[in-house]
Design a protein around this motif. Structure first.
Motif, PDB file in Angstrom:
ATOM      1  N   PRO A 191      89.315 -37.947  54.733  1.00 40.76           N
ATOM      2  CA  PRO A 191      88.440 -37.584  55.865  1.00 40.76           C
ATOM      3  C   PRO A 191      89.182 -37.488  57.199  1.00 40.76           C
ATOM      4  CG  PRO A 191      88.053 -39.852  55.177  1.00 40.76           C
ATOM      5  CD  PRO A 191      88.956 -39.247  54.145  1.00 40.76           C
ATOM      6  N   GLU A 192      90.361 -38.042  57.285  1.00 45.38           N
ATOM      7  CA  GLU A 192      91.109 -37.935  58.540  1.00 45.38           C
ATOM      8  C   GLU A 192      91.589 -36.507  58.808  1.00 45.38           C
ATOM      9  OE1 GLU A 192      94.084 -38.913  55.304  1.00 45.38           O
ATOM     10  OE2 GLU A 192      92.103 -39.617  55.921  1.00 45.38           O
ATOM     11  N   GLN A 193      91.423 -35.622  57.825  1.00 43.50           N
ATOM     12  CA  GLN A 193      91.868 -34.250  57.989  1.00 43.50           C
ATOM     13  C   GLN A 193      90.850 -33.374  58.720  1.00 43.50           C
ATOM     14  OE1 GLN A 193      92.893 -32.711  54.127  1.00 43.50           O
ATOM     15  NE2 GLN A 193      94.756 -33.922  53.965  1.00 43.50           N
ATOM     16  N   TYR A 194      89.686 -33.925  59.063  1.00 40.02           N
ATOM     17  CA  TYR A 194      88.686 -33.122  59.759  1.00 40.02           C
ATOM     18  C   TYR A 194      89.236 -32.569  61.065  1.00 40.02           C
ATOM     19  CZ  TYR A 194      84.612 -34.005  56.778  1.00 40.02           C
ATOM     20  OH  TYR A 194      83.724 -34.018  55.740  1.00 40.02           O
ATOM     21  N   ALA A 195      89.741 -33.437  61.917  1.00 41.12           N
ATOM     22  CA  ALA A 195      90.279 -32.995  63.202  1.00 41.12           C
ATOM     23  C   ALA A 195      91.502 -32.112  63.001  1.00 41.12           C
ATOM     24  CB  ALA A 195      90.638 -34.207  64.063  1.00 41.12           C
ATOM     25  N   LEU A 196      92.338 -32.414  62.013  1.00 38.65           N
ATOM     26  CA  LEU A 196      93.511 -31.583  61.747  1.00 38.65           C
ATOM     27  C   LEU A 196      93.095 -30.192  61.266  1.00 38.65           C
ATOM     28  CD1 LEU A 196      95.792 -34.163  59.882  1.00 38.65           C
ATOM     29  CD2 LEU A 196      95.729 -33.613  62.326  1.00 38.65           C
ATOM     30  N   LEU A 197      92.060 -30.122  60.427  1.00 40.75           N
ATOM     31  CA  LEU A 197      91.604 -28.833  59.922  1.00 40.75           C
ATOM     32  C   LEU A 197      91.067 -27.951  61.039  1.00 40.75           C
ATOM     33  CD1 LEU A 197      90.897 -26.983  57.508  1.00 40.75           C
ATOM     34  CD2 LEU A 197      88.729 -28.219  57.341  1.00 40.75           C
ATOM     35  N   ILE A 198      90.287 -28.523  61.931  1.00 43.06           N
ATOM     36  CA  ILE A 198      89.717 -27.738  63.023  1.00 43.06           C
ATOM     37  C   ILE A 198      90.801 -27.311  64.003  1.00 43.06           C
ATOM     38  CG2 ILE A 198      88.175 -27.877  65.003  1.00 43.06           C
ATOM     39  CD1 ILE A 198      86.356 -29.635  63.306  1.00 43.06           C
ATOM     40  N   THR A 199      91.709 -28.207  64.328  1.00 40.04           N
ATOM     41  CA  THR A 199      92.804 -27.850  65.237  1.00 40.04           C
ATOM     42  C   THR A 199      93.713 -26.803  64.607  1.00 40.04           C
ATOM     43  OG1 THR A 199      92.745 -30.121  66.079  1.00 40.04           O
ATOM     44  CG2 THR A 199      94.648 -28.774  66.664  1.00 40.04           C
ATOM     45  N   GLY A 200      93.988 -26.935  63.325  1.00 38.04           N
ATOM     46  CA  GLY A 200      94.793 -25.925  62.639  1.00 38.04           C
ATOM     47  C   GLY A 200      94.106 -24.574  62.595  1.00 38.04           C
ATOM     48  N   SER A 201      92.786 -24.551  62.461  1.00 41.85           N
ATOM     49  CA  SER A 201      92.051 -23.284  62.482  1.00 41.85           C
ATOM     50  C   SER A 201      92.180 -22.611  63.837  1.00 41.85           C
ATOM     51  CB  SER A 201      90.577 -23.531  62.152  1.00 41.85           C
ATOM     52  OG  SER A 201      90.429 -24.106  60.871  1.00 41.85           O
ATOM     53  N   LEU A 202      92.128 -23.396  64.908  1.00 44.61           N
ATOM     54  CA  LEU A 202      92.302 -22.832  66.242  1.00 44.61           C
ATOM     55  C   LEU A 202      93.707 -22.262  66.419  1.00 44.61           C
ATOM     56  CD1 LEU A 202      91.271 -22.367  69.141  1.00 44.61           C
ATOM     57  CD2 LEU A 202      92.070 -24.676  69.692  1.00 44.61           C
ATOM     58  N   VAL A 203      94.708 -22.993  65.971  1.00 45.33           N
ATOM     59  CA  VAL A 203      96.093 -22.519  66.101  1.00 45.33           C
ATOM     60  C   VAL A 203      96.304 -21.244  65.281  1.00 45.33           C
ATOM     61  CG1 VAL A 203      98.507 -23.105  65.649  1.00 45.33           C
ATOM     62  CG2 VAL A 203      96.966 -24.810  66.621  1.00 45.33           C
ATOM     63  N   SER A 204      95.672 -21.147  64.128  1.00 39.71           N
ATOM     64  CA  SER A 204      95.865 -19.972  63.277  1.00 39.71           C
ATOM     65  C   SER A 204      95.251 -18.705  63.870  1.00 39.71           C
ATOM     66  CB  SER A 204      95.260 -20.234  61.896  1.00 39.71           C
ATOM     67  OG  SER A 204      93.852 -20.346  61.953  1.00 39.71           O
ATOM     68  N   VAL A 205      94.297 -18.857  64.791  1.00 42.08           N
ATOM     69  CA  VAL A 205      93.676 -17.688  65.427  1.00 42.08           C
ATOM     70  C   VAL A 205      94.532 -17.158  66.565  1.00 42.08           C
ATOM     71  CG1 VAL A 205      91.625 -16.933  66.720  1.00 42.08           C
ATOM     72  CG2 VAL A 205      91.369 -18.413  64.746  1.00 42.08           C
ATOM     73  N   LEU A 206      95.316 -18.009  67.183  1.00 42.02           N
ATOM     74  CA  LEU A 206      96.056 -17.622  68.384  1.00 42.02           C
ATOM     75  C   LEU A 206      97.036 -16.471  68.168  1.00 42.02           C
ATOM     76  CD1 LEU A 206      96.748 -21.135  69.984  1.00 42.02           C
ATOM     77  CD2 LEU A 206      94.917 -19.507  70.483  1.00 42.02           C
ATOM     78  N   PRO A 207      97.808 -16.400  67.071  1.00 44.11           N
ATOM     79  CA  PRO A 207      98.714 -15.249  66.908  1.00 44.11           C
ATOM     80  C   PRO A 207      97.996 -13.905  66.853  1.00 44.11           C
ATOM     81  CG  PRO A 207      99.379 -17.038  65.467  1.00 44.11           C
ATOM     82  CD  PRO A 207      98.060 -17.424  66.039  1.00 44.11           C
ATOM     83  N   LEU A 208      96.831 -13.845  66.224  1.00 42.85           N
ATOM     84  CA  LEU A 208      96.071 -12.600  66.188  1.00 42.85           C
ATOM     85  C   LEU A 208      95.610 -12.204  67.588  1.00 42.85           C
ATOM     86  CD1 LEU A 208      93.858 -13.028  62.998  1.00 42.85           C
ATOM     87  CD2 LEU A 208      95.847 -11.551  63.281  1.00 42.85           C
ATOM     88  N   ALA A 209      95.095 -13.168  68.333  1.00 43.12           N
ATOM     89  CA  ALA A 209      94.651 -12.871  69.697  1.00 43.12           C
ATOM     90  C   ALA A 209      95.821 -12.431  70.570  1.00 43.12           C
ATOM     91  CB  ALA A 209      93.965 -14.096  70.291  1.00 43.12           C
ATOM     92  N   ALA A 210      96.963 -13.085  70.421  1.00 49.32           N
ATOM     93  CA  ALA A 210      98.138 -12.712  71.217  1.00 49.32           C
ATOM     94  C   ALA A 210      98.627 -11.315  70.867  1.00 49.32           C
ATOM     95  CB  ALA A 210      99.251 -13.730  70.998  1.00 49.32           C
TER      96      ALA A 210
END
Length: 309
Positions: A271-290
């Motif tokens: 369950p400690e991966q909840y915050a990591l999963l959401i933060t990783g999802s945000l980071v994965s969107v940034l290259p497309l936006a850039a």
């Protein structure tokens, strides 16, 4: 022979009394209607924009929370700001495996998209500039690939990659992405509008070979096409999920999307991966936006190239 005479003095002078014009019709007041229609259209666009940006807004806010705030506060409510702590944990968790996934995604997307774009531009240029037997039939057969979903051909590609010994390697994801029927279609359309036949004939008269004509004459003219096809290929490759899922077994070769999917599948155990999963999802969107923000000028000029012809 009789002559008909007319006495000019007997002619009546035209009536000089001013005529009062009748009541004018009131023109329809279109200004209010135009303002109302603009307000309706703008309001609809605002609603669509809010609906589109709502998931991204939630993701951005959730990435700043820890696990306690994720479950203890409303979705759009603010908690303690832990974005930088989450980023540090994200890139150090499990020996920094997320950074490896992110690097893999760049390898699959950037290198694969560059190769796919060059092949698509070359094929589209050839279909436009050369005449050979069966050209239109071959082109139509190529466009049939647009009607076939990628998931349908994943299993045949896996069998071919297994025969070639490419399964569970970078090539298993890179090679199938080199062929893009949609990219060939766009490249031919761009070549028809950007590369004049007279310029190619002048280059041939000067003694240039066909490869040099394509590289030195046609390719610079197709710069907007290159950016447009590259963005489509980059987006498709970055979001590619099912093909890596079929081809790859080693988690160190996963792209970022497949890696986050595996984290999501083990949330009940970790369950400690909840915050990591959401933060990783945000980071994965940034290259497309850039990519879209940096290349949008070339992309928009390419999409509107034939609008004024």
């Amino acid at each position: 022979m009789s002559t008909l005479t007319v006495d000019k003095t007997t002619r009546q002078a035209p009536d000089s009394t001013p005529r009062h014009p009748g009541p004018r019709r009131a023109r329809p007041r279109t200004g209010g209607r135009i303002l109302a229609s603009k307000a309706a259209v703008n309001g609809l666009l605002v609603l669509v924009a809010l609906y589109t940006l709502m998931p991204l807004t939630w993701l951005l806010l959730a990435a700043t929370k820890n696990n306690a705030d994720l479950f203890g506060r409303p979705g759009f409510g603010l908690g303690d700001f832990n974005l930088f702590t989450n980023l540090g944990d994200l890139f150090t968790y499990n020996d920094g495996i997320f950074g490896r996934w992110l690097l893999n995604s760049f390898v699959y997307s950037v290198l694969g998209s560059l190769a796919s774009t060059l092949l698509s531009l070359g094929a589209g240029y050839a279909f436009d500039s050369y005449d050979f037997p069966g050209k239109e039939k071959l082109y139509g057969f190529l466009l049939l690939g647009l009607l076939v979903p990628a998931t349908v051909i994943s299993l045949p590609m896996y069998l071919l990659a297994s025969k070639a010994g490419l399964v569970n390697s970078y090539w298993a994801v890179l090679v199938p992405g080199l062929v893009s029927p949609f990219g060939v279609y766009l490249s031919r359309i761009f070549s028809e509008g950007y590369v004049p036949g007279e310029t190619l004939e002048a280059a041939r008269v000067d003694g240039a070979g066909e490869l040099r004509i394509f590289g030195s004459v046609a390719l610079p003219m197709l710069a907007p096409a290159f950016v447009t096809v590259f963005l489509f290929a980059f987006t498709s490759s970055w979001n590619n999920f099912f093909l890596p899922l079929v081809m790859l077994n080693d988690h160190e070769l996963y792209p970022v999307g497949l890696g986050l999917f595996n984290w999501n599948a083990t949330l009940t155990q970790y369950p400690e991966q909840y915050a990591l999963l959401i933060t990783g999802s945000l980071v994965s969107v940034l290259p497309l936006a850039a990519a879209f923000l940096c290349l949008q000028r070339f992309w928009r000029s390419g999409l509107t190239a034939g609008a004024v012809k």
